[in-house]
Design an enzyme around this catalytic site. Structure first.
Site, mmCIF file in Angstrom:
data_model
loop_
_atom_site.group_PDB
_atom_site.id
_atom_site.type_symbol
_atom_site.label_atom_id
_atom_site.label_comp_id
_atom_site.label_asym_id
_atom_site.label_seq_id
_atom_site.Cartn_x
_atom_site.Cartn_y
_atom_site.Cartn_z
ATOM 1 N N CYS A 248 0.826 -1.218 0.000
ATOM 2 C CA CYS A 248 0.000 0.000 0.000
ATOM 3 C C CYS A 248 0.860 1.268 0.000
ATOM 4 C CB CYS A 248 -0.930 0.009 1.206
ATOM 5 S SG CYS A 248 -2.043 -1.397 1.248
ATOM 6 N N HIS A 249 1.870 1.305 0.879
ATOM 7 C CA HIS A 249 2.697 2.512 0.990
ATOM 8 C C HIS A 249 4.189 2.218 0.991
ATOM 9 C CE1 HIS A 249 -1.276 3.585 2.663
ATOM 10 N NE2 HIS A 249 -1.096 4.619 1.880
#
Length: 197
Positions: free
Chosen positions: A161-162
């Site tokens: 996701c990040h």
């Protein structure tokens, strides 16, 4: 002449009616009814929540006898994923070889140890004699996403996701996550059964 109050609506200069006393009474009565309905429903809603003693005692037992070195298992505990991994000798050696100065978060984050325990490999594992076992809450410490196992440049966990990257001991090495993956209270109740919680 009569002193009766006229409740008919008077139009203002813009053609919009000005509120009357009757309008105010309708709104006040509606609001009082809404507050009363919520107050009457609250005991029914509140009784559906588990009490604190139930949550505090919640634990699970996991049979890990089928996990050979290099295998992982994800279980659910208190609504969270928990990663259980039987690490290989290479994964243990890689984790032990990391200098503490290179760690982004030097704290173990292990609920089984004191809060100031260092993030050494042994303090992140199940301890002496069981260094191959690692048990961690599988929620990225950045925004709570679930990282992918055996991924990323350190062979541990990677949160796509990040971009947070964890090593084979679940320690944050790169990315926005501020802390290592947390370790819950757990214990081996036999050679092949772990109690979490």
């Amino acid at each position: 002449m009569s002193d009766k109050t006229n409740d008919s609506q008077t139009l203002g200069p813009d053609g919009v009616g000005e509120p009357t006393r009757r309008d105010f009474l309708y709104i006040a009565t509606g609001m009082a009814g809404a507050v009363g309905a919520v107050a009457a429903a609250w005991p029914f809603i509140d009784q559906m929540r588990p009490d604190a003693s139930t949550l505090a005692l919640a634990s699970i037992e996991v049979d890990v006898s089928a996990l050979q070195p290099g295998m992982s298992l994800t279980v659910k505990w208190r609504g969270k994923p928990v990663f259980i991994r039987n690490r290989t000798e290479k994964e243990i050696e890689d984790a032990k070889g990391v200098p503490m100065a290179e760690l982004k978060d030097p704290v173990a984050r292990n609920a089984n140890l004191s809060p100031d325990a260092t993030a050494s490999d042994v303090d992140r594992s199940a301890g002496k004699g069981k260094e191959n076992w690692i048990v961690m809450i599988g929620s990225c410490t950045h925004l709570g996403c679930v990282p992918l196992g055996q991924a990323g440049e350190y062979g541990g966990w990677f949160c796509p996701c990040h971009g947070s990257v964890y090593d084979t001991a679940g320690r944050i090495r790169k990315g926005p996550a501020p802390e290592n993956l947390h370790i819950p209270n757990y214990a081996f109740i036999s050679d092949k059964v772990i109690r979490i919680g």
